[in-house]
Design an enzyme around this catalytic site. Sequence first.
Site, mmCIF file in Angstrom:
data_model
loop_
_atom_site.group_PDB
_atom_site.id
_atom_site.type_symbol
_atom_site.label_atom_id
_atom_site.label_comp_id
_atom_site.label_asym_id
_atom_site.label_seq_id
_atom_site.Cartn_x
_atom_site.Cartn_y
_atom_site.Cartn_z
ATOM 1 N N GLY A 15 4.923 28.219 33.823
ATOM 2 C CA GLY A 15 3.817 29.028 34.315
ATOM 3 C C GLY A 15 2.446 28.484 33.934
ATOM 4 O O GLY A 15 1.477 29.239 33.871
ATOM 5 N N MET A 93 11.491 27.906 41.741
ATOM 6 C CA MET A 93 12.589 26.973 42.000
ATOM 7 C C MET A 93 13.575 27.469 43.067
ATOM 8 O O MET A 93 14.781 27.270 42.947
ATOM 9 C CB MET A 93 13.330 26.656 40.690
ATOM 10 C CG MET A 93 12.443 25.983 39.652
ATOM 11 S SD MET A 93 11.528 24.569 40.297
ATOM 12 C CE MET A 93 12.839 23.375 40.363
ATOM 13 N N HIS A 112 2.555 20.512 44.514
ATOM 14 C CA HIS A 112 3.642 19.551 44.303
ATOM 15 C C HIS A 112 3.109 18.357 43.508
ATOM 16 O O HIS A 112 2.045 17.826 43.823
ATOM 17 C CB HIS A 112 4.197 19.103 45.656
ATOM 18 C CG HIS A 112 5.414 18.243 45.504
ATOM 19 N ND1 HIS A 112 6.645 18.771 45.195
ATOM 20 C CD2 HIS A 112 5.566 16.904 45.560
ATOM 21 C CE1 HIS A 112 7.520 17.777 45.080
ATOM 22 N NE2 HIS A 112 6.893 16.639 45.303
HETATM 23 C C1 GRF Z 1 4.402 21.847 38.611
HETATM 24 O O1 GRF Z 1 4.470 20.497 38.281
HETATM 25 C C2 GRF Z 1 4.301 22.031 40.096
HETATM 26 O O2 GRF Z 1 3.659 20.985 40.734
HETATM 27 C C3 GRF Z 1 5.752 22.079 40.515
HETATM 28 O O3 GRF Z 1 6.403 22.767 39.485
HETATM 29 C C4 GRF Z 1 5.689 22.586 38.270
HETATM 30 C C5 GRF Z 1 5.439 23.934 37.698
HETATM 31 O O4 GRF Z 1 4.881 23.863 36.409
HETATM 32 N N1 GRF Z 1 5.897 22.696 41.819
HETATM 33 P P1 GRF Z 1 4.346 25.183 35.712
HETATM 34 O O5 GRF Z 1 5.512 26.164 35.649
HETATM 35 O O6 GRF Z 1 3.218 25.714 36.522
HETATM 36 O O7 GRF Z 1 3.913 24.742 34.342
#
Ligand code: GRF
Length: 203
Positions: A15, A93, A112
Amino acid sequence: MKNRKNIAVFASGNGSNFKAIAEAIKSGKLPVQKCLLITDKKNCLARKKAKAFQIKDIFINPSGHKSRKSHEQEILKILRQEEIEVIILAGYMRILSPFFLSYFKNKILNIHPSLLPSFAGKDAIARAFNYGCKITGVTVHFVNRKIDGGPIIAQKSLAIKKGISLKNLEKEIHKIEHRLYPKALKLFLNNRLKICGRNVKIC
Ligand code: GRF
């Protein structure tokens, strides 16, 4: 549409992008009336961050459903109750089905960790690193039916320094993400983006 919008951030993990968005909201940089966190992982760190920001978080357990559709229907019900207008995917996810997407056409953003269309899908940072790329980066895009394939809103490149470890590259990528996502979201929430085919114009 009113000026300040109700948004839901979807996350499954750390997050850190959610936190960057929450900070931007808190400091008045984003025209957001209400922010909600939706998660599919009971113990994810994103939920702790929501508590720290006093943002309402809702865990919707996928294993309590016999199909993806019924899980998504529960999410949609909550989004309707909360009058959510925009969805921000931040490390969520799960792949959203065409059924779900049809309720939020051009209203879902994703971040991404690569320069799309290179390295769409999972483990993008490691795949770019192991491929021997000299440049990688971050992309913010609209979500459509194709995984990581919607029209691109913003990109930022990053040179992969000679000898850098994967861990440090990941740190650099995340730093970029935390700046780029709130910026792109601001443009969107201020109605500055116009989708013309594959092209997103900034007005
Ligand atoms: C990030 O690297 C984003 O680009 C990808 O998932 C990751 C999430 O990281 N889609 P976080 O949970 O926001 O730290």
